[in-house]
Design a protein around this motif. Sequence first.
Motif, short mmCIF file in Angstrom:
data_model
loop_
_atom_site.label_atom_id
_atom_site.label_comp_id
_atom_site.label_asym_id
_atom_site.label_seq_id
_atom_site.Cartn_x
_atom_site.Cartn_y
_atom_site.Cartn_z
N ALA A 116 67.46 30.40 16.80
CA ALA A 116 67.87 29.55 15.40
C ALA A 116 69.18 30.91 14.86
CB ALA A 116 66.92 29.88 14.82
N ALA A 117 70.06 29.83 14.42
CA ALA A 117 71.06 30.02 13.74
C ALA A 117 71.42 29.28 12.22
CB ALA A 117 72.24 29.78 14.06
N VAL A 118 71.22 29.89 10.97
CA VAL A 118 71.73 29.89 9.67
C VAL A 118 72.57 29.45 9.23
CG1 VAL A 118 69.24 28.56 9.96
CG2 VAL A 118 69.94 31.20 9.36
N VAL A 119 72.47 29.18 7.87
CA VAL A 119 73.75 29.16 7.48
C VAL A 119 73.71 29.51 6.12
CG1 VAL A 119 76.22 28.21 6.48
CG2 VAL A 119 75.74 28.17 8.86
N ASP A 120 74.20 31.09 5.04
CA ASP A 120 73.98 31.18 3.67
C ASP A 120 75.07 31.32 3.19
OD1 ASP A 120 72.54 31.66 1.12
OD2 ASP A 120 72.28 33.13 1.46
N GLY A 121 75.94 30.76 2.85
CA GLY A 121 77.37 30.58 1.56
C GLY A 121 78.22 30.62 3.35
N ASN A 122 79.27 32.01 2.93
CA ASN A 122 80.00 32.29 4.45
C ASN A 122 78.94 32.53 5.24
OD1 ASN A 122 82.16 30.60 3.89
ND2 ASN A 122 83.08 31.30 1.98
N GLY A 125 62.37 30.62 14.29
CA GLY A 125 61.86 29.85 13.60
C GLY A 125 62.38 31.36 12.02
N LEU A 126 63.56 30.59 11.77
CA LEU A 126 64.85 31.39 10.78
C LEU A 126 65.37 30.43 9.98
CD1 LEU A 126 65.83 34.42 10.85
CD2 LEU A 126 68.72 33.31 11.60
N CYS A 127 65.42 31.20 8.49
CA CYS A 127 66.01 30.04 6.99
C CYS A 127 66.37 31.40 6.36
CB CYS A 127 65.18 29.30 7.06
SG CYS A 127 63.28 29.76 6.70
N ALA A 128 67.60 30.89 6.06
CA ALA A 128 67.96 32.01 5.06
C ALA A 128 68.96 31.21 3.61
CB ALA A 128 69.24 32.78 5.83
N GLY A 129 68.67 31.48 2.74
CA GLY A 129 68.81 31.79 1.42
C GLY A 129 68.77 32.48 -0.10
N ASN A 130 69.15 32.12 -1.07
CA ASN A 130 69.16 32.68 -2.07
C ASN A 130 68.71 34.57 -2.20
OD1 ASN A 130 68.97 32.59 -4.87
ND2 ASN A 130 66.63 31.84 -4.87
N GLY A 131 69.25 34.31 -1.01
CA GLY A 131 69.50 36.34 -1.20
C GLY A 131 68.55 36.56 -0.44
N ASP A 142 64.82 41.11 1.94
CA ASP A 142 66.60 40.69 1.65
C ASP A 142 67.41 40.31 3.24
OD1 ASP A 142 67.79 43.41 2.20
OD2 ASP A 142 66.54 44.24 -0.02
N ASN A 143 68.30 40.07 1.63
CA ASN A 143 69.86 39.92 2.90
C ASN A 143 70.87 40.92 3.24
OD1 ASN A 143 71.41 40.93 0.59
ND2 ASN A 143 71.95 38.51 0.23
N ALA A 144 70.28 42.64 2.73
CA ALA A 144 70.86 43.67 2.97
C ALA A 144 69.99 44.43 4.19
CB ALA A 144 70.15 44.91 2.24
N GLY A 145 68.44 42.98 4.91
CA GLY A 145 67.48 44.00 5.63
C GLY A 145 66.61 44.67 5.43
N THR A 198 56.65 27.13 -3.66
CA THR A 198 56.92 26.56 -5.06
C THR A 198 58.61 26.87 -5.88
OG1 THR A 198 56.46 28.47 -6.00
CG2 THR A 198 54.55 25.94 -5.21
N THR A 199 59.13 28.05 -5.77
CA THR A 199 59.93 28.06 -5.94
C THR A 199 60.98 28.37 -4.70
OG1 THR A 199 59.34 30.36 -6.13
CG2 THR A 199 58.67 29.19 -7.87
N SER A 200 62.10 28.68 -5.44
CA SER A 200 63.92 29.42 -4.78
C SER A 200 62.79 30.57 -4.14
CB SER A 200 64.75 29.36 -5.20
OG SER A 200 64.56 30.37 -6.47
N ASN A 201 61.96 31.61 -4.35
CA ASN A 201 61.37 33.25 -3.95
C ASN A 201 60.40 32.88 -2.62
OD1 ASN A 201 60.51 35.29 -3.58
ND2 ASN A 201 61.17 36.19 -5.27
#
Length: 616
Positions: free
Chosen positions: A565-571, A129-135, A149-152, A224-227
């Motif tokens: 799983a594969a997900v999109v975050d922007g480009n 299960g993978l999801c990504a967004g908001n950094g 974080d998006n730097a791993g 409850t938030t985007s974090n």
Amino acid sequence: MQTRLLLAAAAMAFASYAFGSSPTTFQIQRGATTVPTTTALGGASLTALELDPAMTAGDADSGDGDGLGPEPVVNRSISKGHAGSNRMGNAKRAKSSPELLGGFNGLNLHDQRYANGGNQFSVEPPDQGLCAGNGFVMESVNDVLAIYDNAGNKLVGPVDLNTFYGYPAAINRGTGAYGPEITDPSCYYDANTQRWFQVVLTIDRVGTTSFLAGTNHLDIAVSTTSNPTGSWNIYRLPVQNNGTQGTPDHGCAGGYCLGDYPHIGADGNAIFLTTNEFSLFDDGFYGAQIYAISKQSLAAGAPANVVLFNGGDPSIPAPAFTVWPAISSGGQYATAQGGTEYLLSSDAVFYDSGVSNTIWLWSVSNTQAINTMPAGLALNVSPLTVQQYAVPSSLAHQKPGNTPLRDCFATPSCASVLGYPSIVYSTPRDLAVNDSRMQQVSYANGKLWGTLDTDVLLGDGSHGSGINYFVINPNSGVLFANGTLSLPDANLTYGAAAVTQSGRGVIAFTVVGPNDYPSAGYASLDAKIGAGDVHIAAAGAGPWDGFTGIPYLGGGRPRWGDYGAAVVDGNTVWLASEYIAQTCTLAQYMAPPFGQCGGTRGALSNWATRISAIGL
């Protein structure tokens, strides 16, 4: 077992079937709250109770197990046959990966087994299960999660799922008490509400014993938030569907249905969860279930309306198995007919031949009514004629290498530490590829994108596994692209496609064959040219060396995942694939702490995951 349907309608022009039966509507309430908190790794390297006896007495997915005394083992196999011969390998291996922005190792068996102080079972396969967004990037597997974080950089984790959902430990090794059985995690970040949604199947126990109670439910966690590192609300959706706890009665043999293999999707108005409904205490498949839940209410922590469509209803002309709901790319949703969610399914597993040229396009329309008139949602399904696909007919060979668990079983002094008789296996052991059920579905650029595993002929004339892909106009049923991605000398399995808003996509999968350790692979996907060359995001370091498929432990089927799983975050497309990140010798395996090879694996398996970022 659902009756196999004749699909004469598949040859017709695109036709849509609506159904007269009304859906079931009810409401779920917010329950507890939770915050993901890292649990300490620890505990004994090996115990006398490594596997959950209620779930591993025999092989559930192959139907080979007959249970441990009165404790149930779920037969979740409906595959009828294995006989197909698709085209030979038609892809090339790319010499470089210019789109690969980077990657890092995600969760592994060591994290899973030794989380929460070691009060966990050894679990295989991991399920992704993978999801990504908001950094942020969030990964969930059986049965732990981590947030990066998006730097791993790991921000939280590993967190065992029993703790995350507020339950006692999976197994308290001090008292012997069992917590609920949690499995099959899926995750989704919704760009419009800026909320994270995570779902698991939770199977209740009889008290703190290992026996299963029969009741089971989907735990739905909503941030409850985007974090995602902050607080989450938890909802519980009962799925035993026997007339108790407000569920309809679907008549499952043995008195309890099981909401197996849950997956998540969304349109602009609702979160969609689908399950495969089996009997929990007996054999039998009763049709996929489609749940639509008010997204606005879940995001607000309010009571949420639920609409349930029973895929086993006799009025539905499709064999409803693994009806996968589409996830949205960057908040793109279908707005026609009052809001529409699309889903895809396949049907080859229902045929004795294991072959089909039909997939099914499902839609739930008028989703804008979910908050005011939930019974107004409507279900439709249409057959689509596609390139022939087939249930893969063989296990995947592996490149030879270090297999200390296999070697331990062949060495009496080591096998005695495991607590089992010695047994000699050929080297290397093969591993199982997927059947031909539909895998992850995406809605992007006004199109539906999906994949499934299919039988292919390899270059030496043997059978292997490739990935059939579909790019569909959901309004007309026209196929923009449909083909098979395969290599002449390796298997590709557990494909998952994600696509940006502009229509550029990536398929993630595992590559494994006589010349390849299980590796994290990917290929581009385009509506005009189809799939591109096969890239290796991370090469495997050694063979898979796990406990499933060993008669004393995991039954007859050597498991390798249930989905990727594969997900999109922007480009950026984020991929998560199962692969092997370590290798060690028998001597290293037997050195203290036993079976851990310096903290890189557990005594009973060495699966790992790779998270990769692809720039498009």
